[in-house]
Design a protein around this motif. Sequence first.
Motif, mmCIF file in Angstrom:
data_model
loop_
_atom_site.group_PDB
_atom_site.id
_atom_site.type_symbol
_atom_site.label_atom_id
_atom_site.label_comp_id
_atom_site.label_asym_id
_atom_site.label_seq_id
_atom_site.Cartn_x
_atom_site.Cartn_y
_atom_site.Cartn_z
ATOM 1 N N GLY A 125 84.286 10.137 -41.854
ATOM 2 C CA GLY A 125 83.662 10.545 -40.595
ATOM 3 C C GLY A 125 82.754 9.430 -40.104
ATOM 4 N N GLY A 149 87.067 13.414 -39.854
ATOM 5 C CA GLY A 149 86.037 14.085 -39.053
ATOM 6 C C GLY A 149 85.172 13.058 -38.343
ATOM 7 N N LEU A 153 87.569 11.136 -35.383
ATOM 8 C CA LEU A 153 88.629 12.138 -35.195
ATOM 9 C C LEU A 153 89.227 12.061 -33.789
ATOM 10 C CD1 LEU A 153 88.171 15.120 -33.567
ATOM 11 C CD2 LEU A 153 86.352 15.264 -35.252
ATOM 12 N N PRO A 194 91.033 17.776 -37.578
ATOM 13 C CA PRO A 194 90.471 19.085 -37.194
ATOM 14 C C PRO A 194 91.313 19.823 -36.141
ATOM 15 C CG PRO A 194 88.743 17.442 -37.264
ATOM 16 C CD PRO A 194 90.037 16.708 -37.468
ATOM 17 N N VAL A 197 86.825 21.839 -32.506
ATOM 18 C CA VAL A 197 85.753 20.850 -32.337
ATOM 19 C C VAL A 197 84.596 21.516 -31.593
ATOM 20 C CG1 VAL A 197 85.162 18.662 -31.193
ATOM 21 C CG2 VAL A 197 87.421 18.938 -32.220
ATOM 22 N N ASP A 230 80.824 17.685 -33.307
ATOM 23 C CA ASP A 230 80.967 18.197 -34.689
ATOM 24 C C ASP A 230 82.369 18.777 -34.829
ATOM 25 O OD1 ASP A 230 80.327 18.820 -37.295
ATOM 26 O OD2 ASP A 230 79.048 20.550 -36.806
ATOM 27 N N ILE A 231 82.828 18.894 -36.082
ATOM 28 C CA ILE A 231 84.080 19.614 -36.315
ATOM 29 C C ILE A 231 83.772 21.115 -36.214
ATOM 30 C CG2 ILE A 231 85.108 17.779 -37.721
ATOM 31 C CD1 ILE A 231 84.396 19.420 -40.233
ATOM 32 N N SER A 235 88.065 24.113 -38.977
ATOM 33 C CA SER A 235 88.351 22.811 -39.605
ATOM 34 C C SER A 235 87.495 22.621 -40.853
ATOM 35 C CB SER A 235 88.057 21.680 -38.626
ATOM 36 O OG SER A 235 88.701 21.927 -37.404
ATOM 37 N N ALA A 236 86.213 23.013 -40.750
ATOM 38 C CA ALA A 236 85.320 22.868 -41.902
ATOM 39 C C ALA A 236 85.845 23.676 -43.085
ATOM 40 C CB ALA A 236 83.912 23.324 -41.518
ATOM 41 N N MET A 255 80.369 14.471 -40.680
ATOM 42 C CA MET A 255 81.404 15.124 -39.857
ATOM 43 C C MET A 255 80.995 15.264 -38.399
ATOM 44 S SD MET A 255 83.980 15.807 -41.784
ATOM 45 C CE MET A 255 83.644 14.128 -42.270
ATOM 46 N N GLY A 266 79.267 21.190 -39.688
ATOM 47 C CA GLY A 266 80.446 20.584 -40.325
ATOM 48 C C GLY A 266 80.057 19.736 -41.518
#
Length: 596
Positions: A125, A149, A153, A194, A197, A230-231, A235-236, A255, A266
Motif C-alpha cells: 500500500g 491497497g 490500488l 479491492p 473503496v 481507504d480500502i 476488501s479489508a 491501506m 483498512g
Amino acid sequence: MDRLAELAGFKVTLAGDTVGSSAKEAAASLQDGEALVLENVRFDARETSKDDAERGAFADELVALTGDNGAYVDDAFGAVHRKHASVYDVATRLPSYLGDLVHTEVEVLRKLTADTQRPYVVVLGGSKVSDKLAVIDNLIGKADTILVGGGMLFTFLAAAGHKVASSLLEEDQIPVVQDYLKRASDAGTEFVVPTDVVVAEKFAADAAHETVAADAIEDSSFGAQGIGLDIGPDSAAAFASRIKGAKTVFWNGPMGVFEFEAFSAGTRAIAQALTETEAFTVVGGGDSAAAVRTLGFADDQFGHISTGGGASWSTSKARNFPASASWTARQYPPSSPQAGRLPARQPAGRSLIKTFWRLRDFVYERRFRPQALHRGQLENEHGPRAGHYPPAEAGLDLSDAKHDYSRVEVAVFPPFTDLRGVQTLVQGDDLDIAYGGQDLSQFDSGAYTGDISGQFLNKLGCKYVLVGHSERRTIHNESDDVLNAKVKAAFKHGVTPVLCVGEGLEVRQAGTHVNHTLEQLRAGVAGLTSEQAAELVVAYEPSGPLAPVKLPDRRTHRRCAPPSAPSWPRCSMPMSLPRPACSTADRSRPTTPPPS
Ligand SMILES: Nc1ncnc2c1ncn2[C@@H]1O[C@H](COP(=O)(O)OP(=O)(O)O)[C@@H](O)[C@H]1O
Ligand SMILES: O=C(OP(=O)(O)O)[C@H](O)COP(=O)(O)O
C-alpha cells in the motif's frame, strides 16, 4: 537536541545548515566526545542528484567536516537503498561501517527471505506508488498472493479499465501494471485488488466520505472530484482472510490515509489480521511502522517491524545496497566507546588470515579443503574431482569450526566462478567470513578479455583480493611493477589488496629469502598513501608451486615476519601485517607494526 543529548549521554549540537558556515563553525569547535547534527541533508538538492559529479561535490563538502581522521557509519536503514550523497558517495570517501540498526535489519530480513514459508502473502500500500510497483516485478513467481491497497490500488483499477476520479494515479505505470497482471497469472501469483473503496469529497480529516464499489468510484456523490482514501470493509475482510491463511506475511505501505481516523479502518484491519495469524509477519516501512504504533498495536505483536520499506525490499532481494561495497564487513562495534576515537579499519586485537594453502598446520586445512578452493576442484572423500567447487561445503565447514571470530578474521578466496555462490552463502547465512578474488586486473576496463576488473569484485561485495599470489609471479610472470599497479587498482575500487610476497625453494636454499621478500614488499607498496599502507594486508607465502612442496619451518616464518625483518619500507603509518599462519597462538598475538 536536548532529548538526544539526554539519551546519548554526551553533548549534541545542531547546525543551522548542512555544509554552510554554521556547520563548518560547529564542526571546527567540536570537542572529543561530542556530536554535531547537521540540518536535513535533503535540503541540498545535490544530495539526491542523479548526477554523480554533483553528488560527489556535496559528499566532499560533508567529508571535509570530519577533518583528517573521519569515518562514516551508516545507521539510516530506511534510506540505505538510495544512491544519495550522504548514503553512497560519502561511504566511498571515508572508512565506512554499518551501524547497529542496519546490521540487525539486514540480519533479520535476510533470514526471513532465505527460508520463506508458503503461502507467502505480500500486502502493498502506501503512496510511493512507483517504488512499490518496482518491487512487484521481483515478487511475481515468489509471492503466492499480493494484496493491493493504499495509493497504488488506483493504478491497478485504471489498468483494468476503471475510472478512479481524483484518486492517486500514476498513469505512466498503467502498462507496467498490465504487464504484471499478465505475467502473474502464468507465474502462479495472485493479485487481490479491492472490490470496495472509501471515497472522500476532499483530502481532509473531516471530509465527507462514502464507500463505493471499486469499479464505480466516479459514481459516488463526489463524482470526478472524489478521492479514494481507504480500502472498503469488504476488501479489508477479504485481505484479512488471506493473511490468516498465510505462513509468511510481508506488509509494506498503509491501506489508506491512516493519519485521518475516518480513513484508518483498512490499515487497522490489516494490522489486526497480522496479529491474529500464525504466520511470521514483517511490517516494513517508516509509515507502516508508524501506522501500527499510532493505531495502538504493540511491537511484539509482529514478527519484525522494519524501519525501512524500500530498504527492506532491497534486503529481501539479497541485492547489495549501493553503498554496501564500501562498508567494511564489520558493523561499528557497539561496545567501543562512542565518544572520541573511531575504530581503525582493522579493529585492535583482530588480524586477517587468508587461506595459506600450502602450510600444513593451517588450522582449517582438513576441514576447509584449501586445495579445492585454490584449484577450483572439489576433493571429496572419494578423491579429487573436476568441476565447480561448491561454496556451500566450504562455508558450512568454516561456520561449523570452533573458531574465535572475534580474534581472527577469516577470509576465503574462491575461484571467480564461485564468488557469487560464496557471496550468497555468506550473506544468506550471515556467516562471519569475508571473501575475495584470487587476482584482479590492473586495468579498470578495456580489451583484456578474461581479466577481472576491480569493479567486478567490488560489485560482488569482495572485501579482499589477492595480488601476486605465487603463480601470478611465477607462471604468469607478473612483475613487481604490475603487482604494484594491481594493488593500486584494488584500492581504487574499494577492495583491500592482500599483497602476497615470499620466496621459492631456490631462493630459500640460497639463504637470501629475507631480502628477496622485502624487495617484493617495497615494490608492491610503492606510491601508496599512508592510509592505503595502513589498510594493506601482506601475506608471506613462501614456496612456489613449481618447486617440490617443501614447507618452510616455523623459524623461517618468524624470520620473515615483521618483528624480525631488518627493515620495512618507509611508511608514514604502520601497516596492518598479519602474521603468517604458523599456529593459532601466533595469530592471536597482536600485530607488531613495522618501524617507520
Ligand atoms: N489512497 C491513498 N491516497 C493517498 N495517500 C495514501 C493512500 N493510502 C495511503 N496513503 C499514504 O501513504 C503514506 C505512506 O506511504 P509510504 O511512504 O509508501 O509507506 P511506507 O513508509 O510504509 O513504505 C501514508 O502517509 C498514507 O497516508
Ligand atoms: O520512510 C522511508 O522509506 P520508506 O517509505 O521506504 O519506508 C525513508 O525515510 C526513506 O525515504 P525516501 O523514500 O524518501 O528515500
